[in-house]
Motif scaffolding. Structure first.
Motif, mmCIF file in Angstrom:
data_model
loop_
_atom_site.group_PDB
_atom_site.id
_atom_site.type_symbol
_atom_site.label_atom_id
_atom_site.label_comp_id
_atom_site.label_asym_id
_atom_site.label_seq_id
_atom_site.Cartn_x
_atom_site.Cartn_y
_atom_site.Cartn_z
ATOM 1 N N THR A 33 0.833 -1.206 0.000
ATOM 2 C CA THR A 33 0.000 0.000 0.000
ATOM 3 C C THR A 33 0.864 1.251 0.000
ATOM 4 O OG1 THR A 33 -1.699 -1.190 1.215
ATOM 5 C CG2 THR A 33 -1.828 1.205 1.233
ATOM 6 N N ALA A 34 1.929 1.255 0.795
ATOM 7 C CA ALA A 34 2.825 2.409 0.844
ATOM 8 C C ALA A 34 3.467 2.656 -0.517
ATOM 9 C CB ALA A 34 3.895 2.206 1.908
ATOM 10 N N PHE A 36 2.218 1.806 -3.491
ATOM 11 C CA PHE A 36 1.199 2.325 -4.407
ATOM 12 C C PHE A 36 0.857 3.781 -4.093
ATOM 13 C CE2 PHE A 36 0.233 -2.135 -5.519
ATOM 14 C CZ PHE A 36 0.271 -1.993 -6.899
ATOM 15 N N LEU A 37 0.882 4.160 -2.825
ATOM 16 C CA LEU A 37 0.666 5.563 -2.475
ATOM 17 C C LEU A 37 1.835 6.427 -2.952
ATOM 18 C CD1 LEU A 37 -0.866 5.247 1.096
ATOM 19 C CD2 LEU A 37 -2.024 5.961 -0.994
ATOM 20 N N GLY A 40 1.264 7.073 -6.541
ATOM 21 C CA GLY A 40 0.264 8.118 -6.749
ATOM 22 C C GLY A 40 0.823 9.509 -6.508
ATOM 23 N N LEU A 41 1.634 9.654 -5.462
ATOM 24 C CA LEU A 41 2.237 10.957 -5.184
ATOM 25 C C LEU A 41 3.198 11.369 -6.288
ATOM 26 C CD1 LEU A 41 2.893 10.648 -1.359
ATOM 27 C CD2 LEU A 41 1.230 12.104 -2.487
#
Length: 132
Positions: A33-34, A36-37, A40-41
């Motif tokens: 998850t980190a 993928f975040l 996104g950033l």
């Protein structure tokens, strides 16, 4: 700014590949998850820089024949003698100590933070009818 936008978009592609490989191999949801975040950033920053580069003038960093001195000049106005960051730092330190020692310290940190923010925002405000 074109080159920075491209760099962040390529970084986003790399992070996406790493996130997929990490997710398949590790089966660990927090790290996946980190990543993928972070993807996104990187996409958001790269898109913003690429979008802004279309509207801004070509900077020295976008020309291959530019020297370092070509990008020199005024960067903006910075307050030479402001005490407001000190008040904010003290209030922030008290607030973080409130997380450690007890939430009651937040009552003592809030006035410092509010005075620091208010003072920093209105430091050079002279009023609507006054001239410099």
């Amino acid at each position: 700014m074109k080159i920075q936008g491209k760099m962040f978009l390529w970084l986003a592609v790399f992070i996406l590949l790493v996130a997929i490989v990490y997710g398949v191999w590790s089966h660990e949801p927090a790290g996946t998850t980190a990543l993928f975040l972070a993807f996104g950033l990187s996409v958001m920053i790269g898109y913003y820089l690429a979008f802004t580069a279309r509207r801004a003038d070509t900077g020295a960093q976008d020309r291959p024949d530019a020297d370092v001195a070509d990008d020199a000049g005024e960067l903006g106005f910075f307050s030479p003698h402001s005490w407001q960051p000190l008040a904010l730092a003290f209030g922030g330190a008290l607030a973080f100590m409130g997380i450690v020692f007890g939430w009651w310290l937040m009552y003592f940190s809030a006035p410092f933070i509010l005075v620091g923010i208010f003072g920093w925002v209105f430091e050079y405000y002279r009023g609507p009818d006054q001239r410099y």
